[in-house]
Motif scaffolding. Structure first.
Motif, PDB file in Angstrom:
ATOM      1  N   LEU A   1     -26.132  16.372  -3.312  1.00 27.84           N
ATOM      2  CA  LEU A   1     -26.161  16.680  -1.877  1.00 27.84           C
ATOM      3  C   LEU A   1     -27.082  15.725  -1.133  1.00 27.84           C
ATOM      4  CD1 LEU A   1     -26.277  20.596  -1.912  1.00 27.84           C
ATOM      5  CD2 LEU A   1     -24.338  19.152  -1.272  1.00 27.84           C
ATOM      6  N   ARG A   2     -28.214  15.377  -1.753  1.00 26.85           N
ATOM      7  CA  ARG A   2     -29.143  14.451  -1.099  1.00 26.85           C
ATOM      8  C   ARG A   2     -28.504  13.082  -0.888  1.00 26.85           C
ATOM      9  NH1 ARG A   2     -32.899  16.668  -4.771  1.00 26.85           N
ATOM     10  NH2 ARG A   2     -32.887  14.759  -6.050  1.00 26.85           N
ATOM     11  N   HIS A   3     -27.536  12.738  -1.722  1.00 27.08           N
ATOM     12  CA  HIS A   3     -26.847  11.456  -1.587  1.00 27.08           C
ATOM     13  C   HIS A   3     -25.632  11.542  -0.662  1.00 27.08           C
ATOM     14  CE1 HIS A   3     -29.291  10.269  -5.077  1.00 27.08           C
ATOM     15  NE2 HIS A   3     -29.032   9.030  -4.708  1.00 27.08           N
ATOM     16  N   GLY A   4     -25.472  12.671  -0.007  1.00 28.40           N
ATOM     17  CA  GLY A   4     -24.404  12.789   0.969  1.00 28.40           C
ATOM     18  C   GLY A   4     -23.087  13.313   0.433  1.00 28.40           C
ATOM     19  N   ARG A   5     -23.066  13.772  -0.805  1.00 27.76           N
ATOM     20  CA  ARG A   5     -21.842  14.325  -1.363  1.00 27.76           C
ATOM     21  C   ARG A   5     -21.523  15.685  -0.743  1.00 27.76           C
ATOM     22  NH1 ARG A   5     -18.730  10.743  -4.497  1.00 27.76           N
ATOM     23  NH2 ARG A   5     -20.217   9.273  -5.404  1.00 27.76           N
ATOM     24  N   ALA A   6     -20.257  15.946  -0.557  1.00 25.67           N
ATOM     25  CA  ALA A   6     -19.783  17.296  -0.264  1.00 25.67           C
ATOM     26  C   ALA A   6     -19.320  17.907  -1.580  1.00 25.67           C
ATOM     27  CB  ALA A   6     -18.633  17.252   0.735  1.00 25.67           C
ATOM     28  N   LEU A   7     -19.685  19.142  -1.834  1.00 24.03           N
ATOM     29  CA  LEU A   7     -19.393  19.781  -3.102  1.00 24.03           C
ATOM     30  C   LEU A   7     -18.499  20.999  -2.910  1.00 24.03           C
ATOM     31  CD1 LEU A   7     -22.914  19.830  -4.840  1.00 24.03           C
ATOM     32  CD2 LEU A   7     -21.144  18.058  -4.979  1.00 24.03           C
ATOM     33  N   VAL A   8     -17.556  21.154  -3.826  1.00 21.74           N
ATOM     34  CA  VAL A   8     -16.873  22.433  -4.002  1.00 21.74           C
ATOM     35  C   VAL A   8     -17.292  22.921  -5.379  1.00 21.74           C
ATOM     36  CG1 VAL A   8     -14.760  21.233  -4.756  1.00 21.74           C
ATOM     37  CG2 VAL A   8     -14.671  23.641  -4.095  1.00 21.74           C
ATOM     38  N   ALA A   9     -18.026  24.026  -5.397  1.00 15.16           N
ATOM     39  CA  ALA A   9     -18.707  24.463  -6.606  1.00 15.16           C
ATOM     40  C   ALA A   9     -18.169  25.801  -7.081  1.00 15.16           C
ATOM     41  CB  ALA A   9     -20.212  24.560  -6.358  1.00 15.16           C
ATOM     42  N   CYS A  10     -18.491  26.103  -8.346  1.00  9.57           N
ATOM     43  CA  CYS A  10     -18.079  27.366  -8.942  1.00  9.57           C
ATOM     44  C   CYS A  10     -19.155  27.824  -9.906  1.00  9.57           C
ATOM     45  CB  CYS A  10     -16.740  27.197  -9.657  1.00  9.57           C
ATOM     46  SG  CYS A  10     -16.081  28.707 -10.410  1.00  9.57           S
TER      47      CYS A  10
ATOM     48  N   PRO B   1     -12.473  27.926 -11.710  1.00  6.85           N
ATOM     49  CA  PRO B   1     -12.448  26.489 -11.981  1.00  6.85           C
ATOM     50  C   PRO B   1     -11.164  25.823 -11.484  1.00  6.85           C
ATOM     51  CG  PRO B   1     -13.328  27.658 -13.872  1.00  6.85           C
ATOM     52  CD  PRO B   1     -12.832  28.704 -12.922  1.00  6.85           C
ATOM     53  N   ALA B   2     -10.028  26.503 -11.641  1.00  8.94           N
ATOM     54  CA  ALA B   2      -8.774  25.940 -11.140  1.00  8.94           C
ATOM     55  C   ALA B   2      -8.848  25.693  -9.648  1.00  8.94           C
ATOM     56  CB  ALA B   2      -7.607  26.869 -11.471  1.00  8.94           C
ATOM     57  N   GLY B   3      -9.529  26.590  -8.931  1.00  5.14           N
ATOM     58  CA  GLY B   3      -9.696  26.415  -7.496  1.00  5.14           C
ATOM     59  C   GLY B   3     -10.497  25.177  -7.154  1.00  5.14           C
TER      60      GLY B   3
ATOM     61  N   PRO C   1     -23.653  25.389 -20.760  1.00  5.87           N
ATOM     62  CA  PRO C   1     -24.606  25.424 -21.872  1.00  5.87           C
ATOM     63  C   PRO C   1     -24.075  24.970 -23.216  1.00  5.87           C
ATOM     64  CG  PRO C   1     -23.933  27.643 -21.248  1.00  5.87           C
ATOM     65  CD  PRO C   1     -23.406  26.730 -20.198  1.00  5.87           C
ATOM     66  N   ASP C   2     -22.763  25.119 -23.480  1.00  3.23           N
ATOM     67  CA  ASP C   2     -22.266  24.774 -24.807  1.00  3.23           C
ATOM     68  C   ASP C   2     -20.754  24.621 -24.774  1.00  3.23           C
ATOM     69  OD1 ASP C   2     -21.240  27.435 -24.820  1.00  3.23           O
ATOM     70  OD2 ASP C   2     -23.071  28.180 -25.760  1.00  3.23           O
ATOM     71  N   SER C   3     -20.194  24.234 -25.910  1.00  3.20           N
ATOM     72  CA  SER C   3     -18.758  23.995 -25.999  1.00  3.20           C
ATOM     73  C   SER C   3     -17.945  25.258 -25.748  1.00  3.20           C
ATOM     74  CB  SER C   3     -18.400  23.425 -27.374  1.00  3.20           C
ATOM     75  OG  SER C   3     -18.750  22.068 -27.463  1.00  3.20           O
ATOM     76  N   LYS C   4     -18.459  26.400 -26.160  1.00  2.00           N
ATOM     77  CA  LYS C   4     -17.748  27.658 -25.921  1.00  2.00           C
ATOM     78  C   LYS C   4     -17.560  27.889 -24.429  1.00  2.00           C
ATOM     79  CE  LYS C   4     -17.936  32.630 -26.936  1.00  2.00           C
ATOM     80  NZ  LYS C   4     -18.716  33.706 -27.608  1.00  2.00           N
ATOM     81  N   ALA C   5     -18.619  27.655 -23.649  1.00  5.09           N
ATOM     82  CA  ALA C   5     -18.525  27.824 -22.202  1.00  5.09           C
ATOM     83  C   ALA C   5     -17.591  26.792 -21.593  1.00  5.09           C
ATOM     84  CB  ALA C   5     -19.913  27.729 -21.571  1.00  5.09           C
ATOM     85  N   VAL C   6     -17.633  25.556 -22.102  1.00  7.33           N
ATOM     86  CA  VAL C   6     -16.744  24.512 -21.587  1.00  7.33           C
ATOM     87  C   VAL C   6     -15.286  24.880 -21.857  1.00  7.33           C
ATOM     88  CG1 VAL C   6     -16.053  22.099 -21.811  1.00  7.33           C
ATOM     89  CG2 VAL C   6     -18.475  22.699 -21.778  1.00  7.33           C
ATOM     90  N   ALA C   7     -14.989  25.335 -23.071  1.00  8.36           N
ATOM     91  CA  ALA C   7     -13.613  25.713 -23.401  1.00  8.36           C
ATOM     92  C   ALA C   7     -13.125  26.850 -22.520  1.00  8.36           C
ATOM     93  CB  ALA C   7     -13.524  26.097 -24.876  1.00  8.36           C
ATOM     94  N   GLN C   8     -14.003  27.804 -22.208  1.00  9.88           N
ATOM     95  CA  GLN C   8     -13.616  28.919 -21.345  1.00  9.88           C
ATOM     96  C   GLN C   8     -13.295  28.421 -19.944  1.00  9.88           C
ATOM     97  OE1 GLN C   8     -13.015  32.027 -22.099  1.00  9.88           O
ATOM     98  NE2 GLN C   8     -12.673  32.734 -20.000  1.00  9.88           N
ATOM     99  N   VAL C   9     -14.109  27.520 -19.428  1.00  6.65           N
ATOM    100  CA  VAL C   9     -13.892  26.982 -18.087  1.00  6.65           C
ATOM    101  C   VAL C   9     -12.634  26.124 -18.030  1.00  6.65           C
ATOM    102  CG1 VAL C   9     -14.804  25.236 -16.488  1.00  6.65           C
ATOM    103  CG2 VAL C   9     -16.253  27.135 -17.229  1.00  6.65           C
ATOM    104  N   VAL C  10     -12.361  25.398 -19.100  1.00 10.17           N
ATOM    105  CA  VAL C  10     -11.204  24.505 -19.112  1.00 10.17           C
ATOM    106  C   VAL C  10      -9.913  25.253 -19.443  1.00 10.17           C
ATOM    107  CG1 VAL C  10     -10.157  22.493 -20.233  1.00 10.17           C
ATOM    108  CG2 VAL C  10     -12.596  22.475 -19.657  1.00 10.17           C
TER     109      VAL C  10
ATOM    110  N   GLY D   1      -7.682  31.172 -15.186  1.00 10.23           N
ATOM    111  CA  GLY D   1      -8.181  30.480 -14.005  1.00 10.23           C
ATOM    112  C   GLY D   1      -8.876  29.183 -14.321  1.00 10.23           C
ATOM    113  N   GLY D   2      -8.616  28.630 -15.522  1.00  3.42           N
ATOM    114  CA  GLY D   2      -9.329  27.445 -15.974  1.00  3.42           C
ATOM    115  C   GLY D   2      -8.807  26.153 -15.380  1.00  3.42           C
ATOM    116  N   LEU D   3      -9.554  25.098 -15.639  1.00  5.76           N
ATOM    117  CA  LEU D   3      -9.234  23.790 -15.084  1.00  5.76           C
ATOM    118  C   LEU D   3      -7.911  23.232 -15.585  1.00  5.76           C
ATOM    119  CD1 LEU D   3     -12.609  21.815 -15.341  1.00  5.76           C
ATOM    120  CD2 LEU D   3     -11.408  22.387 -13.228  1.00  5.76           C
ATOM    121  N   LEU D   4      -7.617  23.444 -16.864  1.00  6.51           N
ATOM    122  CA  LEU D   4      -6.528  22.708 -17.498  1.00  6.51           C
ATOM    123  C   LEU D   4      -5.206  22.881 -16.762  1.00  6.51           C
ATOM    124  CD1 LEU D   4      -5.957  20.835 -19.880  1.00  6.51           C
ATOM    125  CD2 LEU D   4      -5.376  22.856 -21.232  1.00  6.51           C
TER     126      LEU D   4
END
Length: 302
Positions: A25-34, A59-61, A74-83, A87-90
């Protein structure tokens, strides 16, 4: 600013993710966060410019709005859940999407998720960091970067807004491997320093002078230089990296030893001691409390 015209996706507003997002944000980025934590979402919004931050429910949003998505989980388990989870990224990935995993994940899992993303025409990179919360706040993290040249070149401008120019490590998964091995080396140095301090204390030595001797001699390491006087000798134990996360990184290093078929007895010792410390002290205390744990252990039988 031009950077704010195209929003950047950001998933994971924890101890490291929140200050990293603020650096963007300090560098001027606009973020869509989850992030599921309302407190974390409020903390990111506080002080942000009008329209600089908005939130997606899934995450899909995030992927529906942002072509580049940063994960700080925090770990691969959390990454796999998000992906891959509901409602995941994939399912939302399309050609041109770039996903950058900046957490500390299992290299084999990173390679698997990269292959799944590639099937949808997207790129998946690993870009773990080193430096802890203080450097995340300052935007001065050390960053490793694994993946193909073209997506890495696209990711670099974003990564430079959170730390030093990234160190290219090779193909996807290599950065997560190097991060885990780096943290093993750090943990071994910290363990040796903490044990030496306990022995010096038992001898009645001046611990501040002993620290000076270490730092002027061959025993010097990052723990002796930056942690002993400020956090260990004072009992402050506030480096900003949890004991449980260190144990997790050591287990990742253990998976690399198993994958390579290498007998690593020093790593096995560190894994066992950190597992015992987490059992005794809990995963959320600072990793420097390995020093306190050593002081509480029963003296080995002679």
């Amino acid at each position: 600013m031009a950077a704010a015209a195209t929003p950047l996706g950001f998933i994971g507003l924890g101890m490291m993710g929140l200050p990293m997002a603020r650096s963007l944000l300090r560098h001027g980025r606009a973020l869509v966060a989850c992030d599921p934590s309302e407190a974390a979402r409020d903390a990111l919004s506080e002080g942000a410019g009008a329209g600089a931050v908005r939130f997606a429910a899934t995450p899909a949003g995030v992927a529906e709005t942002a072509e580049t998505v940063v994960l700080v989980l925090p770990d691969s388990k959390a990454v796999a859940q998000v992906v891959e989870g509901p409602g995941g990224l994939l399912a939302a990935l399309r050609p041109g999407h770039l996903v950058v995993d900046m957490g500390s994940s299992l290299p084999a899992e990173t390679r698997r998720l990269a292959a799944a993303a590639a099937e949808r025409g997207a790129a998946f990179l690993d870009a773990p960091v080193s430096g802890g919360v203080a450097k995340a706040r300052d935007g001065t993290l050390a960053i490793m970067l694994g993946g193909d040249d073209e997506p890495c070149a696209r990711a670099e401008p974003v990564l430079r807004e959170m730390g030093a120019p990234p160190i290219r490590t090779g193909p996807v998964g290599s950065a997560h491997a190097m991060k885990a091995l780096n943290n093993y080396v750090y943990a071994a140095g910290l363990l040796a320093a903490a044990e030496a301090v306990r022995m010096a204390e038992a001898l009645g030595l001046d611990l501040h002078v002993f620290t000076d001797v270490l730092n002027a001699s061959s025993g010097r390491n990052v723990a002796t230089e930056t942690k002993l006087k400020s956090d260990v000798l004072t009992g402050r134990y506030a480096a900003g990296f949890q004991l449980g996360l260190m144990r997790k990184d050591l287990e990742t290093a253990g998976s690399i030893a198993a994958e390579t078929g290498l007998d690593a007895p020093g790593l096995s010792l560190c894994r066992a001691l950190w597992a015992e410390a987490v059992e005794k002290l809990g995963p959320r205390v600072d990793n420097l409390e390995i020093h306190r744990f050593l002081g509480q252990r029963e003296t080995a039988p002679r």
